[in-house]
Design an enzyme around this catalytic site. Structure first.
Site, short mmCIF file in Angstrom:
data_model
loop_
_atom_site.label_atom_id
_atom_site.label_comp_id
_atom_site.label_asym_id
_atom_site.label_seq_id
_atom_site.Cartn_x
_atom_site.Cartn_y
_atom_site.Cartn_z
N LYS A 114 46.62 47.17 -34.72
CA LYS A 114 45.21 46.82 -34.98
C LYS A 114 44.88 45.57 -34.19
O LYS A 114 45.74 44.72 -33.96
CB LYS A 114 45.02 46.51 -36.48
CG LYS A 114 43.58 46.56 -36.94
CD LYS A 114 43.14 48.00 -37.14
CE LYS A 114 41.90 48.16 -37.95
NZ LYS A 114 41.84 49.49 -38.57
N THR A 198 35.62 59.78 -39.32
CA THR A 198 36.11 59.04 -40.49
C THR A 198 35.37 59.51 -41.75
O THR A 198 35.99 59.82 -42.77
CB THR A 198 35.95 57.52 -40.30
OG1 THR A 198 36.59 57.16 -39.06
CG2 THR A 198 36.60 56.73 -41.43
N1 GLU Z 1 39.65 52.09 -36.93
C1 GLU Z 1 39.94 53.39 -37.47
C2 GLU Z 1 40.90 53.26 -38.63
O1 GLU Z 1 41.00 52.23 -39.25
C3 GLU Z 1 40.39 54.37 -36.40
C4 GLU Z 1 41.62 54.00 -35.66
C5 GLU Z 1 41.91 54.89 -34.48
O2 GLU Z 1 41.18 55.84 -34.25
O3 GLU Z 1 42.91 54.63 -33.79
O4 GLU Z 1 41.53 54.20 -39.02
#
Ligand code: GLU
Length: 424
Positions: A114, A198
């Site tokens: 992250k 999502t």
């Molecule tokens: N930011 C999103 C999460 O927390 C997506 C992460 C991604 O697609 O790599 O799952």
């Protein structure tokens, strides 16, 4: 198990300590060798960068950012990049750890990572954001890459930001590296369906849970906290299936209408005015009251630590589908358990985004792009399969869904580390 986790209090609510505690509980419940917790309790690498940006008024301003690479036993690090004025390094570390387990719950060939930059994108011009995005990816360029660490959008970042970063990285490497980021614009190798993934994935898990509890979708009362990329899509898809969206909010305030709100009209209102507040025909509602409304499904789709012990004591939802990362505190989890609320944990319910990120990366690698229906169908298959796996663990082990999800994923990561020889 001999590991110890830093105590978590409702006062501190450090997401990194929360995450360590969740990990420790899963390791203990699985009876794993101590090395598993010992390795997983910290990210493998955290890079801190300072990114100077020439602002539109000519002054130079330096922004602090991080990329945390938690674990890559199952594959390259994967996870979003957030731009937020309050973000801290511990938060980024926690979010990277949750990504490891999120990817593992879904069975994706990824580890967890992250990133974040402490900035307020709402106060910045497009050009300033572009310079910041390019500057950040330059600074972390040595540790990212399509086979190393693949960033994606998160809170307040979007496909345009991904595009600037891909462009900058491609210039540095002197060839197009579309596989570096996911969540890109379609024209730059993005995947159909990624921007909705999502919210859509969260809805698929909620629908499965509703089936198990015998709750009909038609007329079900749904409350959504947060009306950004995840929340607005979840609200719209639930509404399309006949559910009633009785309340929703954003960072400026909330709206309530027991007869049901039309999320498409609310989105248009937000696009016009900047917020959901003042939507015609709706009453105002505070964030606390919204979270405690009587409903069938509550979808927290904002930030961490929203459902605290104080809030949980008044939650009247039957199901909580966590579209956000870390919205529920551990103390709140215990209260919700006693109140008989079925919590679909973030590492499962918010995994739709990274799942379609995986599809995007696969499409980039093969150079062949799928139609949106195919993406959505595959997403449903992956989400339902993951839900079933966690639900089975929940029933067999008689543990909450969150612990079941952690157990399933920690087991997978531990197995990969074992066969790789990391555990001795
Ligand atoms: N930011 C999103 C999460 O927390 C997506 C992460 C991604 O697609 O790599 O799952």
């Amino acid at each position: 198990m001999t590991g110890k986790a830093t105590p978590v209090t409702e006062e501190t609510l450090n997401p990194f300590h929360i995450c360590q505690r969740q990990l420790l509980e899963a390791c203990q419940a699985l009876g794993l060798e101590p090395g598993v917790y010992e390795i997983l309790k910290q990210p493998m690498k955290v890079m801190e960068v300072a990114v100077p940006v020439i602002m539109d008024d000519g002054r130079v301003k330096t922004f602090i950012g991080w990329r945390s690479q938690h674990n890559d036993a199952l594959g390259p690090f994967k996870g979003g990049l957030r731009f937020h004025p309050d973000v801290t390094m511990d938060e980024v570390k926690a979010l990277s750890m949750w990504m490891t387990f999120k990817c593992a719950v879904l069975g994706l060939p990824y580890g967890g990572g992250k990133g974040a930059v402490r900035c307020d994108p709402r106060q910045m011009s497009r050009r300033e954001l572009e310079r910041l995005s390019r500057g950040f990816i330059q600074r972390v360029s040595e540790i990212v890459g399509p086979d190393k660490d693949i960033p994606a959008p998160d809170v307040y970042t979007n496909p345009q930001i991904m595009a600037w970063m891909v462009d900058e990285f491609s210039r540095v490497r002197e060839h197009n590296c579309f596989g570096l980021m996911t969540g890109k614009p379609l024209v730059l190798g993005g995947s159909a369906g990624r921007s909705e993934a999502t919210g859509r994935g969260c809805v698929y898990t909620c629908l499965e849970a509703m089936k198990r509890l015998g709750i009909a979708v038609e007329g079900a009362r749904v409350v959504v906290q947060g009306f950004g990329n995840a929340g607005s899509v979840a609200a719209r898809l639930m509404h399309e299936r006949g559910a009633r969206i009785i309340a929703l909010n954003d960072s400026s305030g909330g709206i309530l209408n027991a007869q049901g709100l039309d999320p498409v009209a609310v989105l248009a209102h937000k696009a016009r005015t900047g917020s959901v507040v003042g939507f015609p025909g709706a009453q105002a509602i505070s964030n606390d009251d919204l979270l405690q409304l009587e409903c069938d499904v509550l979808i927290p789709a904002a930030l961490e630590n929203q459902i605290t012990a104080r809030i949980a004591a008044g939650v009247k939802a039957r199901i909580i589908g966590e579209a956000a990362n870390g919205p529920t505190t551990p103390e709140a989890d215990e209260i919700l358990l006693q109140r008989g609320v079925l919590v679909l944990p973030d590492i499962l319910a918010s995994a739709g985004g990274v799942t379609v990120s995986y599809f995007e990366w696969v499409q980039n690698q093969s150079g062949y792009y799928w139609p949106e229906e195919e993406v959505n169908q595959r997403l449903e298959v992956w989400m339902v399969r993951a839900f079933n796996g966690v639900y089975r663990m929940y029933q067999e082990q008689k543990v909450p869904m969150r612990q079941a999800a952690f157990m399933l994923s920690v087991k997978r990561v531990a197995e990969a580390m074992r066969v790789r020889g990391w555990l001795g």
